[in-house]
Design a protein around this motif. Sequence first.
Motif, PDB file in Angstrom:
ATOM      1  N   PRO A   1      -9.961   8.619   9.735  1.00 29.46           N
ATOM      2  CA  PRO A   1      -9.085   9.628   9.133  1.00 29.46           C
ATOM      3  C   PRO A   1      -9.756  10.975   8.883  1.00 29.46           C
ATOM      4  O   PRO A   1      -9.066  11.983   8.724  1.00 29.46           O
ATOM      5  N   ALA A   2     -11.089  10.994   8.863  1.00 33.44           N
ATOM      6  CA  ALA A   2     -11.795  12.237   8.562  1.00 33.44           C
ATOM      7  C   ALA A   2     -11.524  13.269   9.654  1.00 33.44           C
ATOM      8  O   ALA A   2     -11.689  12.980  10.832  1.00 33.44           O
ATOM      9  N   GLY A   3     -11.102  14.428   9.240  1.00 33.79           N
ATOM     10  CA  GLY A   3     -10.952  15.509  10.194  1.00 33.79           C
ATOM     11  C   GLY A   3      -9.610  15.598  10.881  1.00 33.79           C
ATOM     12  O   GLY A   3      -9.386  16.513  11.680  1.00 33.79           O
ATOM     13  N   LEU A   4      -8.697  14.655  10.610  1.00 32.50           N
ATOM     14  CA  LEU A   4      -7.365  14.773  11.206  1.00 32.50           C
ATOM     15  C   LEU A   4      -6.679  16.018  10.661  1.00 32.50           C
ATOM     16  O   LEU A   4      -6.791  16.343   9.486  1.00 32.50           O
ATOM     17  N   ASP A   5      -5.911  16.661  11.527  1.00 33.85           N
ATOM     18  CA  ASP A   5      -5.427  18.008  11.198  1.00 33.85           C
ATOM     19  C   ASP A   5      -4.352  18.037  10.118  1.00 33.85           C
ATOM     20  O   ASP A   5      -4.344  18.914   9.253  1.00 33.85           O
ATOM     21  N   TYR A   6      -3.396  17.132  10.216  1.00 36.65           N
ATOM     22  CA  TYR A   6      -2.196  17.240   9.371  1.00 36.65           C
ATOM     23  C   TYR A   6      -1.904  15.911   8.687  1.00 36.65           C
ATOM     24  O   TYR A   6      -2.015  14.846   9.302  1.00 36.65           O
ATOM     25  N   TRP A   7      -1.500  15.993   7.425  1.00 33.80           N
ATOM     26  CA  TRP A   7      -1.170  14.805   6.638  1.00 33.80           C
ATOM     27  C   TRP A   7       0.133  15.039   5.875  1.00 33.80           C
ATOM     28  O   TRP A   7       0.408  16.148   5.409  1.00 33.80           O
ATOM     29  N   GLY A   8       0.895  13.966   5.766  1.00 28.52           N
ATOM     30  CA  GLY A   8       2.063  13.999   4.909  1.00 28.52           C
ATOM     31  C   GLY A   8       1.789  13.277   3.603  1.00 28.52           C
ATOM     32  O   GLY A   8       0.771  12.600   3.462  1.00 28.52           O
ATOM     33  N   LYS A   9       2.700  13.414   2.647  1.00 31.50           N
ATOM     34  CA  LYS A   9       2.589  12.636   1.419  1.00 31.50           C
ATOM     35  C   LYS A   9       2.963  11.200   1.726  1.00 31.50           C
ATOM     36  O   LYS A   9       3.678  10.923   2.683  1.00 31.50           O
ATOM     37  N   GLY A  10       2.484  10.295   0.919  1.00 29.69           N
ATOM     38  CA  GLY A  10       2.678   8.885   1.200  1.00 29.69           C
ATOM     39  C   GLY A  10       4.012   8.347   0.742  1.00 29.69           C
ATOM     40  O   GLY A  10       4.743   8.968  -0.027  1.00 29.69           O
ATOM     41  N   THR A  11       4.321   7.152   1.224  1.00 22.08           N
ATOM     42  CA  THR A  11       5.481   6.405   0.788  1.00 22.08           C
ATOM     43  C   THR A  11       5.026   4.996   0.424  1.00 22.08           C
ATOM     44  O   THR A  11       4.254   4.372   1.154  1.00 22.08           O
ATOM     45  N   GLN A  12       5.482   4.512  -0.723  1.00 19.75           N
ATOM     46  CA  GLN A  12       4.998   3.234  -1.239  1.00 19.75           C
ATOM     47  C   GLN A  12       5.734   2.068  -0.579  1.00 19.75           C
ATOM     48  O   GLN A  12       6.969   2.039  -0.525  1.00 19.75           O
ATOM     49  N   VAL A  13       4.958   1.104  -0.126  1.00 23.87           N
ATOM     50  CA  VAL A  13       5.495  -0.163   0.384  1.00 23.87           C
ATOM     51  C   VAL A  13       4.951  -1.270  -0.495  1.00 23.87           C
ATOM     52  O   VAL A  13       3.733  -1.407  -0.650  1.00 23.87           O
ATOM     53  N   THR A  14       5.853  -2.054  -1.065  1.00 26.01           N
ATOM     54  CA  THR A  14       5.454  -3.170  -1.918  1.00 26.01           C
ATOM     55  C   THR A  14       6.073  -4.440  -1.373  1.00 26.01           C
ATOM     56  O   THR A  14       7.294  -4.515  -1.214  1.00 26.01           O
ATOM     57  N   VAL A  15       5.230  -5.416  -1.083  1.00 23.64           N
ATOM     58  CA  VAL A  15       5.686  -6.696  -0.561  1.00 23.64           C
ATOM     59  C   VAL A  15       5.440  -7.757  -1.626  1.00 23.64           C
ATOM     60  O   VAL A  15       4.295  -7.966  -2.041  1.00 23.64           O
TER      61      VAL A  15
ATOM     62  N   ALA B   1       0.848  -1.192   0.000  1.00 24.79           N
ATOM     63  CA  ALA B   1       0.000   0.000   0.000  1.00 24.79           C
ATOM     64  C   ALA B   1       0.884   1.243   0.000  1.00 24.79           C
ATOM     65  O   ALA B   1       2.104   1.150   0.197  1.00 24.79           O
ATOM     66  N   VAL B   2       0.239   2.375  -0.195  1.00 21.15           N
ATOM     67  CA  VAL B   2       0.888   3.652   0.080  1.00 21.15           C
ATOM     68  C   VAL B   2       0.605   3.977   1.542  1.00 21.15           C
ATOM     69  O   VAL B   2      -0.549   3.944   1.975  1.00 21.15           O
ATOM     70  N   TYR B   3       1.652   4.264   2.279  1.00 23.03           N
ATOM     71  CA  TYR B   3       1.532   4.541   3.704  1.00 23.03           C
ATOM     72  C   TYR B   3       1.645   6.052   3.932  1.00 23.03           C
ATOM     73  O   TYR B   3       2.564   6.704   3.419  1.00 23.03           O
ATOM     74  N   TYR B   4       0.704   6.573   4.730  1.00 21.98           N
ATOM     75  CA  TYR B   4       0.649   7.996   5.036  1.00 21.98           C
ATOM     76  C   TYR B   4       0.766   8.198   6.547  1.00 21.98           C
ATOM     77  O   TYR B   4       0.204   7.437   7.324  1.00 21.98           O
ATOM     78  N   CYS B   5       1.452   9.260   6.941  1.00 19.46           N
ATOM     79  CA  CYS B   5       1.406   9.627   8.353  1.00 19.46           C
ATOM     80  C   CYS B   5       0.509  10.843   8.527  1.00 19.46           C
ATOM     81  O   CYS B   5       0.358  11.657   7.607  1.00 19.46           O
ATOM     82  N   ALA B   6      -0.089  10.914   9.694  1.00 21.22           N
ATOM     83  CA  ALA B   6      -1.023  11.980  10.012  1.00 21.22           C
ATOM     84  C   ALA B   6      -0.824  12.376  11.466  1.00 21.22           C
ATOM     85  O   ALA B   6      -0.309  11.597  12.271  1.00 21.22           O
ATOM     86  N   ALA B   7      -1.242  13.585  11.793  1.00 24.80           N
ATOM     87  CA  ALA B   7      -1.138  14.067  13.169  1.00 24.80           C
ATOM     88  C   ALA B   7      -2.379  14.882  13.511  1.00 24.80           C
ATOM     89  O   ALA B   7      -3.051  15.418  12.614  1.00 24.80           O
ATOM     90  N   ASP B   8      -2.655  14.950  14.798  1.00 23.85           N
ATOM     91  CA  ASP B   8      -3.813  15.719  15.226  1.00 23.85           C
ATOM     92  C   ASP B   8      -3.554  16.357  16.578  1.00 23.85           C
ATOM     93  O   ASP B   8      -2.819  15.799  17.398  1.00 23.85           O
ATOM     94  N   ALA B   9      -4.202  17.502  16.773  1.00 21.46           N
ATOM     95  CA  ALA B   9      -3.985  18.244  18.015  1.00 21.46           C
ATOM     96  C   ALA B   9      -4.874  17.773  19.156  1.00 21.46           C
ATOM     97  O   ALA B   9      -4.557  18.019  20.323  1.00 21.46           O
ATOM     98  N   LEU B  10      -5.971  17.085  18.838  1.00 21.84           N
ATOM     99  CA  LEU B  10      -6.947  16.748  19.872  1.00 21.84           C
ATOM    100  C   LEU B  10      -7.273  15.263  19.961  1.00 21.84           C
ATOM    101  O   LEU B  10      -7.751  14.808  20.995  1.00 21.84           O
ATOM    102  N   VAL B  11      -7.085  14.524  18.872  1.00 20.98           N
ATOM    103  CA  VAL B  11      -7.534  13.129  18.832  1.00 20.98           C
ATOM    104  C   VAL B  11      -6.495  12.215  19.473  1.00 20.98           C
ATOM    105  O   VAL B  11      -5.347  12.173  19.020  1.00 20.98           O
ATOM    106  N   PRO B  12      -6.851  11.456  20.492  1.00 25.68           N
ATOM    107  CA  PRO B  12      -5.898  10.538  21.116  1.00 25.68           C
ATOM    108  C   PRO B  12      -5.741   9.269  20.274  1.00 25.68           C
ATOM    109  O   PRO B  12      -6.572   9.001  19.393  1.00 25.68           O
TER     110      PRO B  12
END
Length: 125
Positions: free
Chosen positions: A109-123, A91-102
């Motif tokens: 994923p809806a509403g998370l504050d910050y997203w990075g571009k993905g990185t491809q993982v192929t197995v 899959a393409v793996y994405y990291c995300a961050a949020d100020a309030l969500v534990p």
Amino acid sequence: VQLQASGGGLVQAGGSLRLSCATSGPTSRILSVGWFRQGAGKEREFVAAIQWNGASTNYADSVKGRFTISRGGAENTVYLQMNSLKVEDTAVYYCAADALVPPNRFADPAGLDYWGKGTQVTVSS
């Protein structure tokens, strides 16, 4: 807050990879950082999340016991160690961050504050 994911690549089934999510900017705003993945033709799905201070983590059932999420000490980087990789982890793996969500509520994923571009993982089989 900016996020930069890296570390993806091609690996054989049973192998390992470590993904990195480098954060920059006002990281004091962050409560949690997590990883999602999206395979071809599939919806984005939650993988793992960690509280910024490392106090708690949360994993999808599909990766429990194989993947480990961690934060690198003084580094503003979150890692995803992936062991015993399976073809279905491709899959393409994405990291995300949020100020309030534990971590225990990070799966939506809806509403998370910050997203990075993905990185491809192929197995491969």
